[in-house]
Motif scaffolding. Structure first.
Motif, PDB file in Angstrom:
ATOM      1  N   MET A  40      68.172  52.898  76.364  1.00 50.59           N
ATOM      2  CA  MET A  40      66.826  52.365  76.191  1.00 50.59           C
ATOM      3  C   MET A  40      66.820  51.374  75.043  1.00 50.59           C
ATOM      4  SD  MET A  40      64.840  56.015  76.407  1.00 50.59           S
ATOM      5  CE  MET A  40      63.540  55.393  75.425  1.00 50.59           C
ATOM      6  N   LYS A  41      65.918  50.429  75.102  1.00 56.18           N
ATOM      7  CA  LYS A  41      65.738  49.533  73.969  1.00 56.18           C
ATOM      8  C   LYS A  41      65.053  50.334  72.869  1.00 56.18           C
ATOM      9  CE  LYS A  41      63.879  45.137  72.632  1.00 56.18           C
ATOM     10  NZ  LYS A  41      63.142  43.946  73.017  1.00 56.18           N
ATOM     11  N   GLN A  42      65.663  50.343  71.693  1.00 52.19           N
ATOM     12  CA  GLN A  42      65.115  51.139  70.599  1.00 52.19           C
ATOM     13  C   GLN A  42      63.877  50.458  70.028  1.00 52.19           C
ATOM     14  OE1 GLN A  42      68.149  51.925  67.748  1.00 52.19           O
ATOM     15  NE2 GLN A  42      69.344  53.135  69.170  1.00 52.19           N
ATOM     16  N   SER A  43      62.863  51.260  69.784  1.00 51.88           N
ATOM     17  CA  SER A  43      61.623  50.718  69.248  1.00 51.88           C
ATOM     18  C   SER A  43      61.799  50.342  67.778  1.00 51.88           C
ATOM     19  CB  SER A  43      60.499  51.749  69.388  1.00 51.88           C
ATOM     20  OG  SER A  43      60.767  52.851  68.558  1.00 51.88           O
ATOM     21  N   TYR A  44      60.874  49.562  67.289  1.00 48.64           N
ATOM     22  CA  TYR A  44      60.909  49.123  65.899  1.00 48.64           C
ATOM     23  C   TYR A  44      60.813  50.312  64.953  1.00 48.64           C
ATOM     24  CZ  TYR A  44      59.696  46.377  61.784  1.00 48.64           C
ATOM     25  OH  TYR A  44      59.689  45.820  60.539  1.00 48.64           O
ATOM     26  N   ASP A  45      60.011  51.313  65.333  1.00 51.40           N
ATOM     27  CA  ASP A  45      59.855  52.522  64.512  1.00 51.40           C
ATOM     28  C   ASP A  45      61.180  53.264  64.374  1.00 51.40           C
ATOM     29  OD1 ASP A  45      57.204  51.880  64.457  1.00 51.40           O
ATOM     30  OD2 ASP A  45      56.658  53.266  66.057  1.00 51.40           O
ATOM     31  N   LEU A  46      61.911  53.352  65.465  1.00 49.71           N
ATOM     32  CA  LEU A  46      63.185  54.066  65.443  1.00 49.71           C
ATOM     33  C   LEU A  46      64.226  53.299  64.638  1.00 49.71           C
ATOM     34  CD1 LEU A  46      64.661  56.554  66.491  1.00 49.71           C
ATOM     35  CD2 LEU A  46      65.282  55.263  68.508  1.00 49.71           C
ATOM     36  N   LYS A  47      64.204  51.991  64.713  1.00 51.87           N
ATOM     37  CA  LYS A  47      65.166  51.186  63.965  1.00 51.87           C
ATOM     38  C   LYS A  47      64.949  51.309  62.457  1.00 51.87           C
ATOM     39  CE  LYS A  47      66.056  47.620  67.371  1.00 51.87           C
ATOM     40  NZ  LYS A  47      65.945  46.195  67.676  1.00 51.87           N
ATOM     41  N   LEU A  48      63.692  51.436  62.032  1.00 53.82           N
ATOM     42  CA  LEU A  48      63.407  51.539  60.602  1.00 53.82           C
ATOM     43  C   LEU A  48      63.806  52.884  60.006  1.00 53.82           C
ATOM     44  CD1 LEU A  48      59.947  49.826  60.073  1.00 53.82           C
ATOM     45  CD2 LEU A  48      62.203  49.012  59.416  1.00 53.82           C
ATOM     46  N   LEU A  49      64.021  53.893  60.835  1.00 58.09           N
ATOM     47  CA  LEU A  49      64.364  55.212  60.326  1.00 58.09           C
ATOM     48  C   LEU A  49      65.820  55.326  59.881  1.00 58.09           C
ATOM     49  CD1 LEU A  49      62.561  57.656  62.755  1.00 58.09           C
ATOM     50  CD2 LEU A  49      61.946  57.077  60.423  1.00 58.09           C
ATOM     51  N   PHE A  50      66.677  54.404  60.284  1.00 56.54           N
ATOM     52  CA  PHE A  50      68.091  54.506  59.987  1.00 56.54           C
ATOM     53  C   PHE A  50      68.574  53.288  59.210  1.00 56.54           C
ATOM     54  CE2 PHE A  50      67.386  57.096  63.684  1.00 56.54           C
ATOM     55  CZ  PHE A  50      68.081  58.243  63.369  1.00 56.54           C
ATOM     56  N   CYS A  51      69.516  53.530  58.289  1.00 54.97           N
ATOM     57  CA  CYS A  51      70.135  52.439  57.537  1.00 54.97           C
ATOM     58  C   CYS A  51      71.056  51.672  58.474  1.00 54.97           C
ATOM     59  CB  CYS A  51      70.933  53.003  56.361  1.00 54.97           C
ATOM     60  SG  CYS A  51      71.847  51.745  55.454  1.00 54.97           S
ATOM     61  N   LYS A  52      71.083  50.361  58.342  1.00 49.77           N
ATOM     62  CA  LYS A  52      71.899  49.559  59.237  1.00 49.77           C
ATOM     63  C   LYS A  52      73.373  49.584  58.863  1.00 49.77           C
ATOM     64  CE  LYS A  52      68.208  46.466  60.450  1.00 49.77           C
ATOM     65  NZ  LYS A  52      68.077  46.120  61.822  1.00 49.77           N
ATOM     66  N   LYS A  53      73.690  49.968  57.636  1.00 49.89           N
ATOM     67  CA  LYS A  53      75.090  49.979  57.222  1.00 49.89           C
ATOM     68  C   LYS A  53      75.716  51.369  57.338  1.00 49.89           C
ATOM     69  CE  LYS A  53      78.212  48.692  53.538  1.00 49.89           C
ATOM     70  NZ  LYS A  53      78.336  48.197  52.178  1.00 49.89           N
ATOM     71  N   CYS A  54      75.126  52.363  56.688  1.00 51.23           N
ATOM     72  CA  CYS A  54      75.736  53.703  56.681  1.00 51.23           C
ATOM     73  C   CYS A  54      75.238  54.578  57.827  1.00 51.23           C
ATOM     74  CB  CYS A  54      75.513  54.393  55.346  1.00 51.23           C
ATOM     75  SG  CYS A  54      73.800  54.780  54.968  1.00 51.23           S
ATOM     76  N   LYS A  55      74.247  54.105  58.595  1.00 49.42           N
ATOM     77  CA  LYS A  55      73.685  54.811  59.753  1.00 49.42           C
ATOM     78  C   LYS A  55      73.056  56.156  59.397  1.00 49.42           C
ATOM     79  CE  LYS A  55      75.495  51.684  62.482  1.00 49.42           C
ATOM     80  NZ  LYS A  55      74.927  50.398  62.306  1.00 49.42           N
ATOM     81  N   ASN A  79      71.079  55.647  49.726  1.00 50.86           N
ATOM     82  CA  ASN A  79      72.350  56.324  49.948  1.00 50.86           C
ATOM     83  C   ASN A  79      73.532  55.408  49.648  1.00 50.86           C
ATOM     84  OD1 ASN A  79      71.046  58.625  50.807  1.00 50.86           O
ATOM     85  ND2 ASN A  79      71.076  57.994  52.933  1.00 50.86           N
ATOM     86  N   CYS A  80      73.554  54.223  50.287  1.00 45.16           N
ATOM     87  CA  CYS A  80      74.719  53.346  50.153  1.00 45.16           C
ATOM     88  C   CYS A  80      74.430  52.089  49.341  1.00 45.16           C
ATOM     89  CB  CYS A  80      75.249  52.956  51.527  1.00 45.16           C
ATOM     90  SG  CYS A  80      74.097  51.979  52.506  1.00 45.16           S
ATOM     91  N   GLY A  81      73.152  51.773  49.111  1.00 46.76           N
ATOM     92  CA  GLY A  81      72.802  50.611  48.315  1.00 46.76           C
ATOM     93  C   GLY A  81      72.757  49.303  49.078  1.00 46.76           C
ATOM     94  N   SER A  82      72.882  49.349  50.395  1.00 43.08           N
ATOM     95  CA  SER A  82      72.866  48.109  51.167  1.00 43.08           C
ATOM     96  C   SER A  82      71.456  47.528  51.215  1.00 43.08           C
ATOM     97  CB  SER A  82      73.377  48.349  52.585  1.00 43.08           C
ATOM     98  OG  SER A  82      72.463  49.141  53.292  1.00 43.08           O
ATOM     99  N   VAL A  83      71.387  46.221  51.358  1.00 41.38           N
ATOM    100  CA  VAL A  83      70.116  45.501  51.380  1.00 41.38           C
ATOM    101  C   VAL A  83      70.020  44.755  52.700  1.00 41.38           C
ATOM    102  CG1 VAL A  83      68.756  43.685  50.294  1.00 41.38           C
ATOM    103  CG2 VAL A  83      70.135  45.207  48.895  1.00 41.38           C
TER     104      VAL A  83
END
Length: 89
Positions: A40-55, A79-83
Motif C-alpha cells: 500500500m502507499k504509506q500515508s503521510y501520518d505513517l511516514k512521520l512516525l518513523f525516522c528515515k535513517k535509523c527506521k 535516537n540517531c541525530g539525523s536531520v
C-alpha cells in the motif's frame, strides 16, 4: 486490501493517542508491516512516525525535535541525530 487499509488507519490513530507508551510503538510497527506486506502507499501520518535513517519509531514531539525555518519543517531524530526537511507553505 480495503480491510488492510482500515486496520492501518486504526493502528496509526491509536499510536497517536498514546505516543510515549510501548504499546504505541508496537502498533506503529504493525501498521508499517501491514502496509509493506500489501504494498500500500504509506500515508503521510505513517511516514512521520518513523525516522528515515535509523527506521526507529519516533513520534513527533517525543522522539523528534521540529523546527520551522525558511518555509521548511526540519525534523531531528533524537535516537540517531539525523536531520530531514519537508517543504512547508
Amino acid at each position: 486490501m480495503k480491510a488492510a487499509a482500515e486496520s492501518v488507519k486504526f493502528l496509526v490513530n491509536s499510536a497517536y493517542r498514546n505516543p510515549g507508551s510501548c504499546l504505541s510503538q508496537k502498533q506503529a510497527d504493525l501498521a508499517k508491516r501491514i502496509a509493506l506486506k500489501f504494498r500500500m502507499k504509506q500515508s503521510y501520518d505513517l511516514k512521520l512516525l518513523f525516522c528515515k535513517k535509523c527506521k526507529a519509531y519516533s513520534p513527533p514531539l517525543y522522539s523528534k525535535t521540529i523546527r520551522v525555518r525558511r518555509g521548511r519543517l526540519i525534523f531531528r531524530c533524537k535516537n540517531c541525530g539525523s536531520v530531514y526537511r519537508i517543504p512547508f507553505k
